[in-house]
Design a protein around this motif. Structure first.
Motif, short mmCIF file in Angstrom:
data_model
loop_
_atom_site.label_atom_id
_atom_site.label_comp_id
_atom_site.label_asym_id
_atom_site.label_seq_id
_atom_site.Cartn_x
_atom_site.Cartn_y
_atom_site.Cartn_z
N UNK A 75 35.83 41.40 42.91
CA UNK A 75 36.08 40.53 41.76
C UNK A 75 37.58 40.51 41.49
N UNK A 76 38.19 39.34 41.56
CA UNK A 76 39.61 39.18 41.26
C UNK A 76 39.74 38.52 39.90
N UNK A 77 40.44 39.19 38.98
CA UNK A 77 40.65 38.66 37.63
C UNK A 77 42.15 38.50 37.42
N UNK A 78 42.67 37.27 37.54
CA UNK A 78 44.11 37.06 37.35
C UNK A 78 44.45 36.83 35.88
N UNK A 79 45.58 37.36 35.47
CA UNK A 79 46.13 37.11 34.14
C UNK A 79 47.48 36.43 34.36
N UNK A 80 47.44 35.10 34.43
CA UNK A 80 48.62 34.36 34.87
C UNK A 80 49.77 34.45 33.88
N UNK A 96 47.17 39.89 59.61
CA UNK A 96 46.18 39.17 58.80
C UNK A 96 46.37 37.66 58.88
N UNK A 97 45.24 36.97 58.80
CA UNK A 97 45.22 35.51 58.70
C UNK A 97 44.59 35.15 57.36
N UNK A 98 45.26 34.30 56.61
CA UNK A 98 44.75 33.88 55.30
C UNK A 98 44.62 32.36 55.25
N UNK A 99 43.56 31.89 54.60
CA UNK A 99 43.38 30.47 54.32
C UNK A 99 43.42 30.30 52.81
N UNK A 100 44.42 29.59 52.34
CA UNK A 100 44.64 29.45 50.90
C UNK A 100 44.67 27.97 50.52
N UNK A 101 44.33 27.70 49.27
CA UNK A 101 44.33 26.32 48.79
C UNK A 101 45.39 26.12 47.72
N UNK A 102 46.17 25.07 47.86
CA UNK A 102 47.17 24.72 46.84
C UNK A 102 46.54 24.10 45.60
N UNK A 128 44.45 25.47 43.71
CA UNK A 128 44.33 26.51 42.68
C UNK A 128 45.57 27.38 42.78
N UNK A 129 46.51 27.15 41.90
CA UNK A 129 47.83 27.79 41.99
C UNK A 129 47.78 29.22 41.44
N UNK A 130 47.11 30.09 42.17
CA UNK A 130 47.04 31.50 41.81
C UNK A 130 47.65 32.30 42.94
N UNK A 131 48.69 33.06 42.61
CA UNK A 131 49.43 33.79 43.64
C UNK A 131 48.80 35.12 44.00
N UNK A 132 47.82 35.55 43.20
CA UNK A 132 47.18 36.84 43.45
C UNK A 132 46.03 36.69 44.43
N UNK A 133 45.77 37.75 45.17
CA UNK A 133 44.68 37.73 46.13
C UNK A 133 43.90 39.02 46.07
N UNK A 134 42.99 39.23 47.02
CA UNK A 134 42.18 40.45 47.03
C UNK A 134 42.99 41.67 47.43
N UNK A 135 42.48 42.81 47.05
CA UNK A 135 43.06 44.10 47.38
C UNK A 135 44.54 44.13 47.00
N UNK A 136 45.44 44.37 47.94
CA UNK A 136 46.87 44.48 47.64
C UNK A 136 47.65 43.22 48.02
N UNK A 190 48.91 29.60 46.67
CA UNK A 190 47.60 29.19 46.20
C UNK A 190 46.58 30.29 46.42
N UNK A 191 45.40 30.08 45.88
CA UNK A 191 44.34 31.09 45.94
C UNK A 191 43.81 31.25 47.36
#
Length: 231
Positions: free
Chosen positions: A8-13, A115-121, A123-131, A137-138
Motif C-alpha cells: 500500500x503506497x500512501x503519498x502525501x504530496x 530495474x525496469x519501471x513502467x510509469x504513467x504521466x 498521475x503525477x506522483x513521484x513516489x513509488x513502492x519500497x525505496x 509519474x506513478x
C-alpha cells in the motif's frame, strides 16, 4: 510458488512524503471495504513472524526510514538512511498500456540490481513502492531484470486509509543503515557457525561434515554505496 504480498503506497504530496506498507495478504485488514464507507476501525496485531514492513520517504529531510527485522532475532528495527539517489534513464522510447493508462519505460540500477519501471504521466506522483522515487509519474509496474522482485499496481483509490491499523509505531531499536547491515550479517554468521559446530559435535569421530555457507546476499539489496569501491 512465488511469495506474494500486499503493498500500500500512501503519498502525501503537499508534505513531500510518502508511506509504503508491505504485508502478507492475510494481514490486509486495513483495505477491506467498510460497509459505512467511513473510517476503518480494525486493528492489525503486528507479530514477529508477520511483520508489516514500512518505508517512510521524506523529500524535505532527504531521509528514508524503514521497519526491518533480522533472521534469528526477535527485535524490530527502525532503520534510517539518507534518501537513496536513483539515476533514472528516461530516454527509452518504449510505451506500454496498463489498464487505461499509457506508460513510459524507465530503468535504473539500485544496490546491485537493475530495474525496469513502467510509469504513467497521467498521475503525477513521484513516489513509488519500497525505496523507489523520483519518476515524473506513478509507477504501475516495476521489476528487476531477473524477475525475482516485482511490484504491480492492482488498484488506485482516493479512499482514506486509517494508518493506525497499519502503522503501530512499534520498534525496539533505532539504528542507521550501515550499522544495521553489519549487525544483520553478524547475527546470521554467528547463528550459522553455531549450527555447524553443533552439527559436527553430534557426528561420530572420523566423520567428515560438510555444511554449505551462504555468505552471498540474497535479498533486494546486494551491494551498498559504502561497499561500491571495494567490490
Amino acid at each position: 510458488m512465488p511469495l506474494s504480498k500486499k503493498g500500500i503506497l500512501i503519498p502525501y504530496l503537499k508534505e513531500n512524503k510518502s508511506n509504503y506498507y508491505e504485508m502478507p495478504f492475510d494481514e490486509d485488514n486495513a483495505t477491506k471495504d467498510d460497509p459505512n464507507d467511513s473510517e476503518i476501525n480494525e486493528t492489525i496485531v503486528v507479530g514477529k513472524k508477520n511483520v508489516i514492513k514500512r518505508n517512510y520517504t521524506n523529500l524535505n529531510t532527504n531521509k528514508l526510514s524503514s521497519i526491518e527485522t533480522i533472521t534469528f532475532d526477535k527485535s524490530l528495527y527502525l532503520v534510517t538512511e539518507a534518501l537513496p539517489k536513483l539515476e533514472w534513464d528516461l530516454s527509452h522510447a518504449d510505451t506500454l498500456k496498463i489498464g487505461t493508462y499509457m506508460c513510459n519505460k524507465a530503468t535504473t540500477s539500485f544496490r546491485g540490481r537493475n530495474y525496469i519501471a513502467w510509469y504513467t504521466n497521467d498521475i503525477a506522483i513521484t513516489f513509488g513502492p519500497w525505496k523507489f522515487h523520483g519518476l515524473p509519474g506513478l509507477v504501475l509496474d516495476m521489476y528487476d531484470e531477473t524477475h525475482k522482485y516485482e511490484w504491480i499496481v492492482t488498484k488506485i483509490s482516493k479512499k482514506v486509509i486509517n494508518e493506525k491499523t497499519l502503522n503501530q509505531d512499534k520498534h525496539d531499536v533505532n539504528i542507521d543503515l550501515k550499522a544495521f547491515v553489519a549487525l544483520r550479517e553478524e547475527v546470521f554468521n554467528k547463528k550459522m557457525n553455531n549450527f555447524k559446530n553443533n552439527l559436527k559435535s553430534r557426528q561420530d569421530r572420523g566423520t567428515n561434515v560438510s555444511v554449505d555457507t551462504f555468505n552471498k546476499r540474497q535479498g533486494r539489496e546486494l551491494l551498498f554505496e559504502w561497499e561500491d569501491k571495494k567490490q
